[in-house]
Structure formats: structure tokens, C-alpha cells
Design a protein around this motif. Structure first.
Motif, PDB file in Angstrom:
ATOM      1  N   VAL A   1      -1.458 -15.432  -7.532  1.00 17.69           N
ATOM      2  CA  VAL A   1      -0.721 -15.712  -8.762  1.00 17.69           C
ATOM      3  C   VAL A   1       0.773 -15.516  -8.547  1.00 17.69           C
ATOM      4  O   VAL A   1       1.585 -15.897  -9.387  1.00 17.69           O
ATOM      5  N   LEU A   2       1.154 -14.926  -7.415  1.00 15.72           N
ATOM      6  CA  LEU A   2       2.552 -14.661  -7.096  1.00 15.72           C
ATOM      7  C   LEU A   2       2.963 -15.430  -5.842  1.00 15.72           C
ATOM      8  O   LEU A   2       2.181 -15.566  -4.900  1.00 15.72           O
TER       9      LEU A   2
ATOM     10  N   GLY B   1       1.320  -5.583  -4.503  1.00 17.53           N
ATOM     11  CA  GLY B   1       0.035  -5.739  -3.832  1.00 17.53           C
ATOM     12  C   GLY B   1      -0.063  -7.057  -3.095  1.00 17.53           C
ATOM     13  O   GLY B   1       0.922  -7.602  -2.595  1.00 17.53           O
ATOM     14  N   SER B   2      -1.273  -7.621  -3.063  1.00 24.44           N
ATOM     15  CA  SER B   2      -1.525  -8.850  -2.310  1.00 24.44           C
ATOM     16  C   SER B   2      -1.069 -10.098  -3.034  1.00 24.44           C
ATOM     17  O   SER B   2      -0.930 -11.155  -2.430  1.00 24.44           O
ATOM     18  N   GLY B   3      -0.870  -9.991  -4.345  1.00 30.09           N
ATOM     19  CA  GLY B   3      -0.516 -11.169  -5.125  1.00 30.09           C
ATOM     20  C   GLY B   3      -1.712 -11.923  -5.659  1.00 30.09           C
ATOM     21  O   GLY B   3      -1.561 -12.869  -6.435  1.00 30.09           O
ATOM     22  N   TYR B   4      -2.920 -11.509  -5.262  1.00 29.28           N
ATOM     23  CA  TYR B   4      -4.124 -12.188  -5.741  1.00 29.28           C
ATOM     24  C   TYR B   4      -4.518 -11.656  -7.124  1.00 29.28           C
ATOM     25  O   TYR B   4      -4.308 -10.477  -7.437  1.00 29.28           O
ATOM     26  N   PRO B   5      -5.098 -12.514  -7.963  1.00 29.33           N
ATOM     27  CA  PRO B   5      -5.378 -12.137  -9.360  1.00 29.33           C
ATOM     28  C   PRO B   5      -6.268 -10.916  -9.529  1.00 29.33           C
ATOM     29  O   PRO B   5      -6.146 -10.207 -10.524  1.00 29.33           O
TER      30      PRO B   5
ATOM     31  N   LYS C   1      -3.026  -3.784  -8.229  1.00 25.46           N
ATOM     32  CA  LYS C   1      -1.573  -3.620  -8.128  1.00 25.46           C
ATOM     33  C   LYS C   1      -0.851  -4.855  -8.652  1.00 25.46           C
ATOM     34  O   LYS C   1       0.190  -4.750  -9.310  1.00 25.46           O
ATOM     35  N   THR C   2      -1.414  -6.008  -8.368  1.00 27.40           N
ATOM     36  CA  THR C   2      -0.815  -7.254  -8.839  1.00 27.40           C
ATOM     37  C   THR C   2      -0.872  -7.321 -10.360  1.00 27.40           C
ATOM     38  O   THR C   2       0.100  -7.690 -11.025  1.00 27.40           O
TER      39      THR C   2
ATOM     40  N   TRP D   1      -1.435 -19.804 -13.968  1.00 28.67           N
ATOM     41  CA  TRP D   1      -2.662 -19.072 -13.625  1.00 28.67           C
ATOM     42  C   TRP D   1      -3.176 -18.330 -14.853  1.00 28.67           C
ATOM     43  O   TRP D   1      -2.400 -17.752 -15.624  1.00 28.67           O
ATOM     44  N   SER D   2      -4.489 -18.313 -15.020  1.00 28.06           N
ATOM     45  CA  SER D   2      -5.076 -17.667 -16.204  1.00 28.06           C
ATOM     46  C   SER D   2      -4.760 -16.175 -16.244  1.00 28.06           C
ATOM     47  O   SER D   2      -4.641 -15.586 -17.326  1.00 28.06           O
TER      48      SER D   2
END
Length: 302
Positions: free
Chosen positions: A41-42, A208-212, A216-217, A239-240
Motif C-alpha cells: 500500500v506504500l 514496516g514492509s509496506g504491505y497491507p 507496522k504499516t 488500496w482498501s
């Protein structure tokens, strides 16, 4: 790999590339395609290609390139530097798609989903290699969507090429593994050196990882939401994950009759167009003295 060109305009799309080796202009070549950052999402999504003469395919196998997701960041950086040093026979090109490009593409009126954006980006990179003089004969692609349909789409576009589209191509074909490494290194560097155009103060970059599904994200998204303006352009607002937080925590916005639909007036609310319509008693209203003194009248019909 210098990202300065992208960093100057990190709300758009940017292509980076190496020089085309002379051997690639004179010998039949293979080309691999892969992407990095499709799901987060990032940050941006990066599409990468690598190409080399068919006679050098064995050299890539000896380098032990592999799917970038199976390698550590240090291993990817080391392998990229090695790939980039093989200038006599190997070339690469990248297309960096910013979060803003991804979200605005997906939310335009005409349906244009992430798969279509990915296909078009891959097609553009193949065409770039051909336009640059690379003597392509074989193309290997990590699939996006059904492999058979994607392969047929590419064959229709490039009938002169031998095209193979397969799931997990980045672990099957070294030239795709090389493209995967280039794309992943570029994305990692872009995310790490991201220059926020918005004034966020002392923004915490521990996202964090940037994943939804990364806690941390999610925490970073919740903490860096502006209740009026939403998110910085580092975030894929389509992104939802992001939309859910905006819907629950941002200032609500009501769009009255944004389509000019007269049905709303039947429910007790006025149509937006009604504010521009002439009222029945407008003719009884006395004009301003400026018009009276000059005997000026309103023209109703031209």
C-alpha cells in the motif's frame, strides 16, 4: 542506478536504463520481465527488464541469480552491482510507477485495473528494447493474471517474438531473475530515499514492509492521516487498507447531487442545478441603480 530523475518527480512515472551493449544490437537476444512492489500500500511499483545475447544465457546461470524475494537485501544489492558491471553483454531498463500514478489510473472513470496497468508497462518496456536496437528473439515474462491470456496478448502485439509467460518465471529463467533483482533493488532504494512533498513534520519512517497486513504499516497509515487532505503521495490511496482508514477517521465529505440527478429533490433535498435556475419572482426584482440610470435592461433572448 541513480534515482535522481525519479526523485525530482516522484508523483509520476519514470524510466531508467543502462546503455545497450553493442553485442545486443548484433546478436539474437533474450529478455526477461518482472516487477517489484505490486502488493504494498506504500511506495512505487517497479517493472524491470534485463536482456542479453542468447549465447550468454549460461553466464547468468553461473552467477546464481534467483528470485529477488528469496534473497536478502544485501544479496540483491551485491547481485545487482554484478549484473550492472556486465556492460559488455547485459542491459537493463526500469519503469517506476509512483503510488499516485497507480491510484489515479485505477480510479479513473474508464475501468483500468492493476493488471491492465502492469500489462501495458511490460509491453512498453519490450517496445523500448526493440526501439533501442536490441535484437530480441525470446521473451520470458512472470505472469500477471492468467498466463495463457497474457501470453496470447503479448504474441498478438509482438508476433515476431518467441514469448513465454509462466507463473514463478523469476525462479525458472535466470534472465527473469535478473530483471526481478533490478526491479526490487530500485524499489527498495526509492522507498528508503523517498522525499515527501508534503510538510509532515518529523515523520516516522518506520512503516514496516509496506504491505497491507503488516501491523507496522497499518499503524503508520493511521498515524499519518490528515483528517482533511488524507495521505501523502507515498500512499496508494486506492488500496482498501487506506480507504478504510480514511472512511473511519477523516472528516466526512458530502457531495450533493454530484451527477446532477434530479431524483434527490423528490427526497426533500434540492438539486445543485436548482441554485443556478432563475426564480419565478426574479422579474419583479428591481435592477441596480447603475442599470436604471443608463436604461439598461436584461436580455432574455438572443
Amino acid at each position: 542506478m541513480e534515482l535522481e530523475k525519479f526523485e525530482r518527480n516522484n508523483w509520476g512515472s519514470c524510466r531508467l536504463s543502462s546503455l545497450v551493449p553493442p553485442l545486443c544490437r548484433n546478436q539474437h537476444c533474450c529478455l526477461g520481465i518482472d516487477e517489484a512492489g505490486r502488493g504494498p500500500v506504500l511506495g512505487p511499483m517497479v517493472y524491470g527488464i534485463c536482456f542479453c545475447p542468447l549465447s550468454n544465457k549460461q553466464d547468468l546461470e553461473e552467477l546464481k541469480v534467483a528470485d529477488s524475494k528469496t534473497l536478502s537485501e544485501a544479496e540483491r544489492e551485491r547481485l545487482f552491482e554484478k549484473l550492472d558491471s556486465l556492460k559488455e553483454y547485459l542491459g537493463w531498463a526500469l519503469q517506476i510507477l509512483s503510488p499516485n500514478v497507480i491510484s489515479t489510473s485505477m480510479q479513473q472513470r474508464v475501468k483500468y485495473n492493476l493488471n491492465a496497468l502492469s500489462h501495458d508497462t511490460a509491453i512498453a518496456l519490450i517496445q523500448y528494447a526493440l526501439d533501442s536496437g536490441v535484437q530480441l528473439r525470446e521473451v520470458f515474462v512472470d505472469t500477471v493474471g492468467p498466463a495463457e491470456k497474457y501470453q496470447e496478448k503479448l504474441k498478438q502485439r509482438f508476433p515476431e517474438l518467441e514469448i513465454t509467460v509462466k507463473p514463478k518465471a523469476d525462479s525458472l529463467f535466470p534472465i527473469v531473475s535478473a530483471a526481478s533483482i533490478c526491479a526490487k533493488v530500485a524499489r527498495d532504494r526509492a522507498v528508503k530515499s523517498w522525499k515527501f512533498l508534503e510538510d509532515l513534520g518529523d515523520v516516522n519512517l518506520d512503516y514496516g514492509s509496506g504491505y497491507p497486513n503488516d501491523p507496522k504499516t497499518k499503524e503508520w497509515l493511521a498515524r499519518n492521516l490528515d483528517p482533511v487532505f488524507g495521505y501523502p503521495q507515498f500512499v496508494r490511496f486506492s488500496w482498501s487498507t487506506a480507504q478504510t482508514i480514511v472512511d473511519s477517521r477523516a472528516v466526512p465529505v458530502r457531495w450533493d447531487d454530484c451527477d446532477g440527478d434530479e431524483k434527490s429533490s423528490s427526497k426533500g433535498s434540492q438539486s445543485m442545478l436548482s441554485f443556478f435556475a432563475r426564480k419565478k419572482d426574479d422579474t419583479k426584482h428591481q435592477p441596480h441603480r447603475f442599470f436604471q440610470e443608463r436604461k439598461l435592461e436584461t436580455v432574455k433572448d438572443l
